[in-house]
Design an enzyme around this catalytic site. Structure first.
Site, PDB file in Angstrom:
ATOM      1  N   GLY A 173       0.959  -1.094   0.175  1.00 27.43           N
ATOM      2  CA  GLY A 173      -0.101  -0.040   0.064  1.00 27.43           C
ATOM      3  C   GLY A 173       0.926   1.330   0.037  1.00 27.43           C
ATOM      4  O   GLY A 173       1.629   1.577  -0.747  1.00 27.43           O
TER       5      GLY A 173
ATOM      6  N   LEU B 237       9.481   2.506  -4.373  1.00 23.26           N
ATOM      7  CA  LEU B 237      10.676   2.355  -3.820  1.00 23.26           C
ATOM      8  C   LEU B 237      11.245   1.120  -4.282  1.00 23.26           C
ATOM      9  O   LEU B 237      12.276   0.777  -4.175  1.00 23.26           O
ATOM     10  CB  LEU B 237      10.717   2.436  -2.356  1.00 23.26           C
ATOM     11  CG  LEU B 237      10.207   3.903  -1.525  1.00 23.26           C
ATOM     12  CD1 LEU B 237      10.333   3.741  -0.174  1.00 23.26           C
ATOM     13  CD2 LEU B 237      11.622   4.843  -2.016  1.00 23.26           C
TER      14      LEU B 237
ATOM     15  N   SER C  53       0.028  -5.205   4.544  1.00 16.30           N
ATOM     16  CA  SER C  53       0.141  -5.594   5.865  1.00 16.30           C
ATOM     17  C   SER C  53       0.186  -4.610   6.904  1.00 16.30           C
ATOM     18  O   SER C  53       1.034  -3.838   6.733  1.00 16.30           O
ATOM     19  CB  SER C  53       1.088  -6.625   5.883  1.00 16.30           C
ATOM     20  OG  SER C  53       1.337  -7.094   7.256  1.00 16.30           O
TER      21      SER C  53
ATOM     22  N   THR D 262      11.612  14.235  -5.932  1.00 14.39           N
ATOM     23  CA  THR D 262      11.202  13.467  -7.263  1.00 14.39           C
ATOM     24  C   THR D 262      10.528  11.997  -6.897  1.00 14.39           C
ATOM     25  O   THR D 262      10.013  11.613  -7.996  1.00 14.39           O
ATOM     26  CB  THR D 262      12.473  13.269  -8.035  1.00 14.39           C
ATOM     27  OG1 THR D 262      13.538  12.819  -7.312  1.00 14.39           O
ATOM     28  CG2 THR D 262      13.033  14.580  -8.173  1.00 14.39           C
TER      29      THR D 262
ATOM     30  N   LYS E  39       3.711  24.772  -2.409  1.00 11.26           N
ATOM     31  CA  LYS E  39       5.009  24.677  -2.672  1.00 11.26           C
ATOM     32  C   LYS E  39       5.491  25.548  -4.171  1.00 11.26           C
ATOM     33  O   LYS E  39       5.146  24.966  -5.175  1.00 11.26           O
ATOM     34  CB  LYS E  39       5.556  23.490  -2.762  1.00 11.26           C
ATOM     35  CG  LYS E  39       7.084  23.367  -2.902  1.00 11.26           C
ATOM     36  CD  LYS E  39       7.452  22.182  -3.130  1.00 11.26           C
ATOM     37  CE  LYS E  39       8.946  22.002  -3.471  1.00 11.26           C
ATOM     38  NZ  LYS E  39       9.488  20.380  -3.510  1.00 11.26           N
TER      39      LYS E  39
END
Length: 509
Positions: free
Chosen positions: A19, A344, A49, A355, A88
């Protein structure tokens, strides 16, 4: 099922593993477009999980997040409220290049081209012709806005010099993930809670066919999207995609993150402050300020890094600092067989230019553009890997630039950065700019010319010469144009509302 049977067969089941921000940013547009399609509905299941935590620190974004949000049809004010967001305009850099340095990388240009040449080329000419020429930042509307703590969105109805900027957001990443989870589930995505203990593969093709949970349940799929974070459960754990390690170029390998109370003005920008062995981030949200220290544990200790982080807070710490470890780099392939890694699990470049979320947006967009049938034609994977490889490498080079162009000699870390080898692509970009003021753009979908100009000039790489063709434009006319433009920006910004006041009136949480 043989590959022949799979050819021409539409994907009916997508399984997202993990997630967090990446998982739900992937699930939301897939659910929007595919879950309840009138002729070819697709089952979209996300497995996560609660035992596996997400990174979930405060996030800053690039302006492209607005394209993503708009494509989902999100209500802007509702999004700002639900995620405790602020606006931003760019990033303020302090002590980068040399101690005492301060400059801004804004989401905008330095004024429109003049006689077909970029504004910075004319500025270089003026700076040599006139003493005490104001810094180039005075011609960047968002930089001036940020300096004065002002914010209002650019007016699409009457675009002009003072509207030539964009903006991103600062928001709470875990709240954003929840927001997108609600969106995706409402549109037909299914959330399954459980720990994956086994990955099943087809004996001939090697395609992933199912994931097995600790309680014995099996979740079958045709296409699997790996959003499992640094582990890369499917892309690396099962399919062994390999990892390209960029630590030699980007030596930071650790981070500590902590929120603090908001005590100062709600600034419309992220701040990055260079320290002896890395840098501090400051991300202002409505309800708190996100802070972190990115550093190399080869040049400082965790305890010293913790002290630097806590000493740099501008409010009371709201928690104990969380320790994170990483290896900068990317998977050699983000798409292998019927598994696509996003977030990731695909790679990591430190958050110096915000980024991470942009790389998720890019990957999700490219997956939809190259959406496969059940055979997952390898040509689609090759194109996806080519595009994402170029994007990761261009982001890597842009981040290396921040470290390489340093005159700091006050610590072992900065001496290493000044002398380290860098990729040939970046070496060429630096040399071209230093010698001629021109910018070589390797990835047209990445950072544009104004970003390179802002960073290189800010770090002290002032070009030795300007484009000779700008000499053909009348010098006095150019000088007058620049003076008028600077005054117009200053007057316009003076009339703008304070950023904190704008957030409160438009979308206060």
């Amino acid at each position: 099922m043989s590959s022949n049977d799979m050819h021409g067969a539409a994907i009916r089941r997508i399984v997202i593993v993990g997630g967090g921000t990446a998982g739900w940013m992937t699930a939301a547009p897939l659910a929007q477009r595919l879950a309840r399609h009138p002729t070819q509905p697709c089952d979209i299941t996300l497995v996560e999980s609660p035992e596996i935590g997400t990174i979930g620190v405060g996030e800053a974004t690039l302006p492209t997040i607005r394209v993503y949000n708009d494509a989902l049809g999100l209500d802007g004010a509702d999004f700002v409220r639900k995620t405790q967001a602020s606006f931003k305009l760019g990033i303020e850099f302090k002590d980068w290049g040399h101690v005492g340095n301060r400059f801004f990388h804004a989401f905008g240009d330095f004024g429109p081209p003049l006689a077909g040449f970029g504004a910075h080329q004319h500025w270089l000419r003026l700076a040599r012709a006139f003493n005490n020429m104001p810094e180039l930042e005075h011609w960047s509307a968002p930089s001036v806005m940020a300096r004065h703590g002002k914010f209002i969105p650019p007016s699409a109805a009457t675009p002009g010099v003072t509207d030539a900027y964009s903006y991103g957001f600062h928001f709470d990443a875990s709240l954003y993930a929840q927001y997108l989870r609600d969106y995706a589930v409402a549109r037909g995505a299914r959330r399954v809670e459980g720990m994956i203990v086994e990955v099943e593969q087809h004996p001939q093709s090697g395609f992933v066919t199912a994931v097995k949970l600790a309680d014995g349940r099996r979740v079958e799929g045709d296409l699997f999207i790996d959003c499992s974070g640094f582990r890369g459960l499917l892309i690396e754990g099962t399919l062994k995609a390999g990892y390209e390690d960029w630590s030699a170029y980007l030596p930071c390998n650790s981070a500590q993150a902590v929120p603090c109370a908001s005590v100062a003005q709600l600034t419309p920008y992220t701040r990055s402050t260079a320290k002896e062995a890395g840098w501090l981030w400051r991300i202002p949200l409505q309800h708190r300020t996100g802070n972190g220290h990115v550093y190399s544990d080869g040049f400082t200790s965790d305890e010293q890094a913790r002290r630097v982080l806590l000493d740099g807070l501008d409010g009371a710490a709201l928690d104990e600092p969380r320790q994170l470890r990483f290896v900068t780099g990317r998977r050699r392939q983000s798409w292998v067989k019927n598994v696509v890694a996003i977030g990731l699990s695909a790679g990591f470049v430190e958050p110096l230019e915000s980024t991470s979320i942009n790389l998720i947006e890019t990957a999700v967009g490219k997956l939809l553009e190259l959406f496969p049938e059940r055979d997952c034609n390898p040509a689609l994977a090759d194109e996806f890997n080519r595009v994402m490889g170029l994007r990761y490498a261009s982001v890597r080079d842009f981040i290396i630039l921040h470290y390489k162009l340093t005159k700091r000699d006050d610590s072992e870390f900065w001496r290493y950065c000044a002398h380290m080898a860098i990729p040939d692509t970046l070496r060429h970009q630096i040399e071209l700019f230093r010698e001629t003021g021109r910018v070589a753009i390797v990835d047209r979908g990445g950072f544009a010319e104004p970003s390179f100009v802002a960073m290189m000039m800010g770090l002290g790489a002032v070009p030795k010469r300007h484009d000779p063709l700008v000499e053909r434009v009348d010098l006095r006319a150019v000088h007058g144009h620049f003076a008028e433009l600077r005054d117009l920006i200053a007057r316009t910004v003076a009339r703008m509302p304070d950023h904190g006041a704008y957030v409160a009136t438009q979308a206060g949480a």
